[in-house]
Design an enzyme around this catalytic site. Sequence first.
Site, short mmCIF file in Angstrom:
data_model
loop_
_atom_site.label_atom_id
_atom_site.label_comp_id
_atom_site.label_asym_id
_atom_site.label_seq_id
_atom_site.Cartn_x
_atom_site.Cartn_y
_atom_site.Cartn_z
N ASP A 1 0.82 -1.20 0.00
CA ASP A 1 0.00 0.00 0.00
C ASP A 1 0.86 1.26 0.00
OD1 ASP A 1 -2.03 -1.80 0.19
OD2 ASP A 1 -3.06 -0.80 1.85
N LYS B 1 -3.79 -5.40 3.46
CA LYS B 1 -4.91 -6.23 3.00
C LYS B 1 -4.67 -7.71 3.23
CE LYS B 1 -6.56 -2.37 1.90
NZ LYS B 1 -5.32 -1.62 2.27
N SER C 1 -5.87 6.04 4.31
CA SER C 1 -4.90 5.20 5.00
C SER C 1 -5.14 5.27 6.50
CB SER C 1 -3.49 5.69 4.68
OG SER C 1 -2.55 5.15 5.59
#
Length: 585
Positions: A102, A145, A495
């Site tokens: 990410d 994730k 985020s």
Amino acid sequence: MSQKPRERGDDDSADEPSHGGDVKIQSHEVTEGRERAPHRAMFRAMGYTDDDLESPMIAIANPAADITPCNVHLDDLAEEAWDAVDEAGGMPIEFGTITISDAISMGTEGMKASLTSREVIADSVELVAFGERVDGLVTIGGCDKNMPGMMMASIRTDLPSVFLYGGSIKPGTFQGDEVTIQNVFECVGSVATGEATEEELDELERSACPGAGSCGGMFTANTMSSISEAIGFAPLGSASPPAEEPERYDEARRAGELAVEAVEERLRPSDFLTKESFENAIALQVALGGSTNAVLHLLAMAREADVPLEIEEFDEISQRTPKIADLQPGGERTMNDLHRAGGVPVVLKELHDNDLLHGDALTVTGRTLGEEIEHLDPPAIEDVDADFLYTVDEPKNPQGAIRILKGNLAPGGAVLKVTDSDDLHHEGPAQVFEHEEDAMEYVQSGEVDSCDVLVIRNEGPRGGPGMREMLGVTSAVAGQGHSEDVALITDGRFSGATRGLSIGHVAPEAASGGAIAVLRDGDQVTVDIESRELSVDLTDDELQARLDDWTPPEPPYEGGVMAKYGALFASAEHGAVTNPGVKPE
């Protein structure tokens, strides 16, 4: 990947009794009987023995990769888990899954792959478990994730499963202060306004991330790993040991041993995942000041588990659960500080002792959460030297960190994390951007004014697709000193490192004809946290007239993985799931 399997030695584990008697295990579909001789031959080519083939097959799902420090060390953890499964009398097999970084994809088109990777991870683990007829799982997670994807796979397969976190990165040091990746993102905005120099940014870049592990604040990875303890997928105390400390490898061994025990006891996720388990997870999330992404992931996990959970319940639990930890991004401390104070169990104990948890909720250990807390016996908050932890009686904030806002701009809900300094009320003119890049260019140009409401649309689960996180934009806004007087609203995500008045997951999203699709520059937007309102100063008739003239945008991708998953995503208010068996109509 680790070089596996190895032959069993002459240690005591080789004399463990076979598991082929009283416990029915599905791996015998590929290991027992004359007709399975070819199958056994394939296993023997990899070094497995007769004892292995009679034992429960425990699959270790490992997303190790060199594309992120969160996952770069996971092969070593998988090896420890492999050995522990072997020594406990199981037959360990290891396989790989994908991961997306990410932090590295942030602010680029590639960030659209992040949420999609949650679904691909869940799909791939489910496929291997189904195809190879495994009996149990150890699922490992590093980047954001990984955690929900792995737990969703365990829920779908309903195999005895233990979740193992890769651990946090240690803070870096910059000009005598501890720093994390959050500081680097925010420094980019400070350079744009002249408050920091290019030389300082370069020095910070080189010192913020000193080694392996996930981002150190109470961002998404640490929020979801903490939740794995509260919801029952991981033993207490397993979330906080740093990535590069010996304790992290002890946790890997504990996960392997526990997976074998869970198979022997036939303890499945469906046995311990209940409405109470999810309420425990939410209570911990809001008490820690955890990431808004946990709202999305817990909604998805609940749908996979067939547990009724609505987005409004996050707000209800947050109203009755105080925030008792002051960690990044709202505070200054990291997961490593929490570990030194006793880890997540210290917070769970405080909540449990004040009747804010369901202590009778079962966990993967076979004990209830209350029994686990009593068994571990963590110190009370008032007995630890941690000025960032607070008691329920004297909390950091009287309510938890999560707010669910509704109104004519978000009838399906929107998500906000209160990071302590957010004003309760904000009104201002909308500055509307069709994509994240447009908003970032505007912010970097220095045109942001106090009271602005930056609106970024077409970034939802289907419209993006993939619901990009906006850390680059929010950090640039914060770095310019506007974290408290500018609101940012999007149908995308933020985020876990985001702070300030950042409202995401707006539903319905723009691509589905939500009101956000027809906002115009200058529209007056109201954000009222106390009344949970997110609205635009337009009547229902005015909004409908705009929507009647609105044309849905063309899907941004015509083929490939983004087109496929983009067409499958459900709304954010339902967890953005893609599994057709659990999607709402």
